[in-house]
Design a protein around this motif. Structure first.
Motif, PDB file in Angstrom:
ATOM      1  N   LEU A 223     -50.512  29.086  24.679  1.00 16.84           N
ATOM      2  CA  LEU A 223     -50.739  29.641  23.349  1.00 16.84           C
ATOM      3  C   LEU A 223     -49.648  29.142  22.416  1.00 16.84           C
ATOM      4  O   LEU A 223     -48.471  29.441  22.629  1.00 16.84           O
ATOM      5  CB  LEU A 223     -50.725  31.173  23.408  1.00 16.84           C
ATOM      6  CG  LEU A 223     -50.794  31.909  22.067  1.00 16.84           C
ATOM      7  CD1 LEU A 223     -52.146  31.668  21.391  1.00 16.84           C
ATOM      8  CD2 LEU A 223     -50.554  33.404  22.279  1.00 16.84           C
ATOM      9  N   PRO A 224     -49.973  28.364  21.370  1.00 17.04           N
ATOM     10  CA  PRO A 224     -48.958  27.879  20.434  1.00 17.04           C
ATOM     11  C   PRO A 224     -48.544  28.970  19.449  1.00 17.04           C
ATOM     12  O   PRO A 224     -49.368  29.761  18.997  1.00 17.04           O
ATOM     13  CB  PRO A 224     -49.679  26.730  19.721  1.00 17.04           C
ATOM     14  CG  PRO A 224     -51.129  27.116  19.770  1.00 17.04           C
ATOM     15  CD  PRO A 224     -51.321  27.849  21.060  1.00 17.04           C
ATOM     16  N   LEU A 225     -47.266  28.999  19.136  1.00 22.62           N
ATOM     17  CA  LEU A 225     -46.717  29.949  18.179  1.00 22.62           C
ATOM     18  C   LEU A 225     -45.751  29.206  17.260  1.00 22.62           C
ATOM     19  O   LEU A 225     -45.318  28.092  17.568  1.00 22.62           O
ATOM     20  CB  LEU A 225     -45.985  31.084  18.897  1.00 22.62           C
ATOM     21  CG  LEU A 225     -46.837  31.960  19.833  1.00 22.62           C
ATOM     22  CD1 LEU A 225     -45.934  32.877  20.642  1.00 22.62           C
ATOM     23  CD2 LEU A 225     -47.859  32.764  19.047  1.00 22.62           C
ATOM     24  N   SER A 226     -45.414  29.820  16.149  1.00 17.15           N
ATOM     25  CA  SER A 226     -44.492  29.171  15.218  1.00 17.15           C
ATOM     26  C   SER A 226     -43.742  30.216  14.405  1.00 17.15           C
ATOM     27  O   SER A 226     -44.198  31.349  14.234  1.00 17.15           O
ATOM     28  CB  SER A 226     -45.254  28.221  14.280  1.00 17.15           C
ATOM     29  OG  SER A 226     -46.177  28.943  13.480  1.00 17.15           O
ATOM     30  N   THR A 227     -42.572  29.822  13.932  1.00 16.31           N
ATOM     31  CA  THR A 227     -41.779  30.622  13.007  1.00 16.31           C
ATOM     32  C   THR A 227     -41.468  29.749  11.795  1.00 16.31           C
ATOM     33  O   THR A 227     -41.934  28.619  11.689  1.00 16.31           O
ATOM     34  CB  THR A 227     -40.475  31.095  13.671  1.00 16.31           C
ATOM     35  OG1 THR A 227     -39.637  29.948  13.908  1.00 16.31           O
ATOM     36  CG2 THR A 227     -40.761  31.794  14.999  1.00 16.31           C
ATOM     37  N   ASP A 228     -40.671  30.284  10.916  1.00 15.36           N
ATOM     38  CA  ASP A 228     -40.283  29.505   9.736  1.00 15.36           C
ATOM     39  C   ASP A 228     -39.356  28.351  10.091  1.00 15.36           C
ATOM     40  O   ASP A 228     -39.151  27.442   9.279  1.00 15.36           O
ATOM     41  CB  ASP A 228     -39.586  30.414   8.721  1.00 15.36           C
ATOM     42  CG  ASP A 228     -40.533  31.453   8.136  1.00 15.36           C
ATOM     43  OD1 ASP A 228     -41.762  31.197   8.146  1.00 15.36           O
ATOM     44  OD2 ASP A 228     -40.044  32.510   7.690  1.00 15.36           O
ATOM     45  N   TYR A 229     -38.793  28.363  11.297  1.00 13.75           N
ATOM     46  CA  TYR A 229     -37.790  27.381  11.650  1.00 13.75           C
ATOM     47  C   TYR A 229     -38.224  26.403  12.738  1.00 13.75           C
ATOM     48  O   TYR A 229     -37.784  25.260  12.750  1.00 13.75           O
ATOM     49  CB  TYR A 229     -36.507  28.098  12.094  1.00 13.75           C
ATOM     50  CG  TYR A 229     -35.953  29.021  11.032  1.00 13.75           C
ATOM     51  CD1 TYR A 229     -35.222  28.530   9.953  1.00 13.75           C
ATOM     52  CD2 TYR A 229     -36.190  30.392  11.118  1.00 13.75           C
ATOM     53  CE1 TYR A 229     -34.725  29.383   8.983  1.00 13.75           C
ATOM     54  CE2 TYR A 229     -35.689  31.260  10.152  1.00 13.75           C
ATOM     55  CZ  TYR A 229     -34.963  30.747   9.082  1.00 13.75           C
ATOM     56  OH  TYR A 229     -34.482  31.595   8.120  1.00 13.75           O
TER      57      TYR A 229
ATOM     58  N   GLN B 127     -44.550  30.687  31.031  1.00 15.10           N
ATOM     59  CA  GLN B 127     -43.975  29.469  30.486  1.00 15.10           C
ATOM     60  C   GLN B 127     -43.491  29.676  29.052  1.00 15.10           C
ATOM     61  O   GLN B 127     -44.121  30.393  28.271  1.00 15.10           O
ATOM     62  CB  GLN B 127     -45.025  28.354  30.499  1.00 15.10           C
ATOM     63  CG  GLN B 127     -45.613  28.066  31.866  1.00 15.10           C
ATOM     64  CD  GLN B 127     -46.854  27.212  31.778  1.00 15.10           C
ATOM     65  OE1 GLN B 127     -47.336  26.896  30.695  1.00 15.10           O
ATOM     66  NE2 GLN B 127     -47.397  26.831  32.932  1.00 15.10           N
ATOM     67  N   LEU B 128     -42.402  29.030  28.735  1.00 15.13           N
ATOM     68  CA  LEU B 128     -41.879  29.001  27.368  1.00 15.13           C
ATOM     69  C   LEU B 128     -41.422  27.579  27.090  1.00 15.13           C
ATOM     70  O   LEU B 128     -40.623  27.027  27.840  1.00 15.13           O
ATOM     71  CB  LEU B 128     -40.711  29.980  27.208  1.00 15.13           C
ATOM     72  CG  LEU B 128     -40.050  30.023  25.826  1.00 15.13           C
ATOM     73  CD1 LEU B 128     -41.047  30.504  24.775  1.00 15.13           C
ATOM     74  CD2 LEU B 128     -38.817  30.918  25.847  1.00 15.13           C
ATOM     75  N   ALA B 129     -41.931  26.989  26.017  1.00  6.06           N
ATOM     76  CA  ALA B 129     -41.630  25.582  25.737  1.00  6.06           C
ATOM     77  C   ALA B 129     -41.459  25.360  24.243  1.00  6.06           C
ATOM     78  O   ALA B 129     -42.035  26.062  23.410  1.00  6.06           O
ATOM     79  CB  ALA B 129     -42.747  24.677  26.270  1.00  6.06           C
ATOM     80  N   GLY B 130     -40.670  24.357  23.911  1.00  7.59           N
ATOM     81  CA  GLY B 130     -40.466  23.937  22.531  1.00  7.59           C
ATOM     82  C   GLY B 130     -40.391  22.421  22.480  1.00  7.59           C
ATOM     83  O   GLY B 130     -40.376  21.740  23.509  1.00  7.59           O
ATOM     84  N   ASN B 131     -40.322  21.863  21.276  1.00 10.64           N
ATOM     85  CA  ASN B 131     -40.203  20.409  21.155  1.00 10.64           C
ATOM     86  C   ASN B 131     -39.530  20.038  19.846  1.00 10.64           C
ATOM     87  O   ASN B 131     -39.341  20.881  18.956  1.00 10.64           O
ATOM     88  CB  ASN B 131     -41.575  19.727  21.271  1.00 10.64           C
ATOM     89  CG  ASN B 131     -42.545  20.158  20.181  1.00 10.64           C
ATOM     90  OD1 ASN B 131     -42.158  20.734  19.169  1.00 10.64           O
ATOM     91  ND2 ASN B 131     -43.825  19.906  20.380  1.00 10.64           N
TER      92      ASN B 131
END
Length: 279
Positions: free
Chosen positions: A69-75, A100-104
Motif C-alpha cells: 500500500l503506497p503512502l505519502s506525506t508532505d516530505y 514491510q516498510l519501504a521508502g525510496n
C-alpha cells in the motif's frame, strides 16, 4: 520447487523458498522488502500457489501472498506491506509472515529503494522416529534495490536473528527492447553460507501483454513459464521438472496472479473554496 528440495535437505529448504518468483517483480518483496515500494503509486495484491499432484510422493504445497500500500506525506513517499508464506512437504510445514516498510529516493539514473520487514517464522518437522520438532522465532528481512526502465538490481538478507536459517540474496533483471518484443533475463542467488542456490530465467515479452520463458535452478530443476496481462491484472503459470542430474522425479505446477489499483486515503473535501472574483 521448494517442496522438491525438501526431499534432499529439509533444513535447507526451510531456509530457501521457491526461486521461480524471480519471474515477477511484484512477488519479489518476499525476498527483498525494498521492492514493496513502486514508482507508479499503486496498491498491489499478489498470490502464488505451487503444488505437486503425484500420488507416489509426499504431499507438496506452497502458498505465498504479498500486498503493498503506497503512502505519502508532505516530505517523502513510502509504502507498507505484508508478505505471508506457507509450505508443506509430507508431515513437515513452514509458515512465516512479515510487515514491510519501504521508502525510496530518486537519482539521476534511476531510483534507489530500501526496506525492512519484521515478522516471525514457525516450522514443524517430524522425524522418522515420529518425534515432532517445533520452532517459533522472530524474523527480520531487509534490503536495498536499484531500478530504472531497463535494469533492476537488489541485495537483501532474510530471516535475520534466526541463527542457522539466515540467508543473503542477490537479484538482477534486465529488460532489452527489441521492437514489439522485449528480452528479459533475470537471476537470483541465495545462500546461508552452508547451502547455496542459483536460479536463472529468460523471458520474451510481446507488446507488454504476453510473456513466455524458461529457466534452470542449480537444485537441478528446470521450468517453463507463461504470463498474460489484462491492464492492471495479470495471470501466470509455470511448470517445473527435474533435469537429468537428479534422481528425484517430481513435477510441480505453479499458478500466480496479481492486481494493482490506485487508492486515495485522503478524506474528500466537503466544501471547495472559491475566489470571490470568480463567483
Amino acid at each position: 520447487m521448494a517442496a522438491t528440495i525438501l526431499l534432499v535437505s529439509t533444513q535447507n529448504c526451510l531456509a530457501i523458498s521457491p526461486g521461480w518468483i524471480v519471474d515477477n517483480h511484484n512477488l519479489l518483496s518476499a525476498y527483498n522488502p525494498a521492492s514493496s515500494i513502486n514508482t507508479d503509486n499503486k496498491c498491489r495484491l499478489n498470490i502464488l500457489g505451487d503444488f505437486s499432484p503425484q500420488s507416489n510422493s509426499p504431499t507438496n504445497q506452497y502458498y505465498l501472498f504479498a500486498g503493498t500500500l503506497p503512502l505519502s506525506t508532505d516530505y517523502f513517499d513510502f509504502s507498507v506491506g505484508l508478505d505471508a508464506e506457507y509450505y508443506k512437504v509430507g508431515e513437515s510445514n513452514f509458515k512465516q509472515a512479515h510487515l514491510q516498510l519501504a521508502g525510496n529516493y530518486t537519482l539521476k539514473f534511476g531510483t534507489v529503494s530500501y526496506g525492512i520487514a519484521p515478522g516471525f517464522y514457525s516450522s514443524t518437522t517430524s522425524s522418522s522416529e515420529n518425534i515432532t520438532f517445533k520452532r517459533n522465532r522472530f524474523s527480520l528481512n531487509g534490503g536495498v534495490m536499484f531500478e530504472n526502465k531497463l535494469v533492476n538490481l537488489g541485495i537483501s538478507a532474510t530471516q535475520l536473528f534466526t541463527k542457522q536459517n539466515s540467508l543473503g540474496h542477490l537479484y538482477g533483471r534486465i529488460t532489452i527492447p527489441a521492437g514489439i518484443v522485449e528480452i528479459i533475463p533475470s537471476a537470483m542467488y541465495s545462500t546461508d553460507f552452508s547451502y547455496s542456490r542459483a536460479d536463472v530465467l529468460g523471458q520474451l515479452r510481446f507488446w507488454r501483454k504476453f510473456s513466455i520463458g524458461g529457466g534452470w535452478s542449480s537444485s537441478h530443476f528446470a521450468a517453463v513459464t507463461a504470463r498474460i496481462n489484462f491492464d492492471d491484472f495479470y495471470l501466470g503459470y509455470s511448470f517445473s521438472f527435474p533435469d537429468q542430474a537428479t534422481e528425484i522425479r517430481i513435477f510441480s505446477h505453479q499458478i500466480f496472479a496479481g492486481y494493482s489499483f490506485k487508492i486515495n486515503l485522503n478524506e474528500p473535501t466537503c466544501f471547495v473554496s472559491k475566489s470571490i472574483r470568480y463567483m
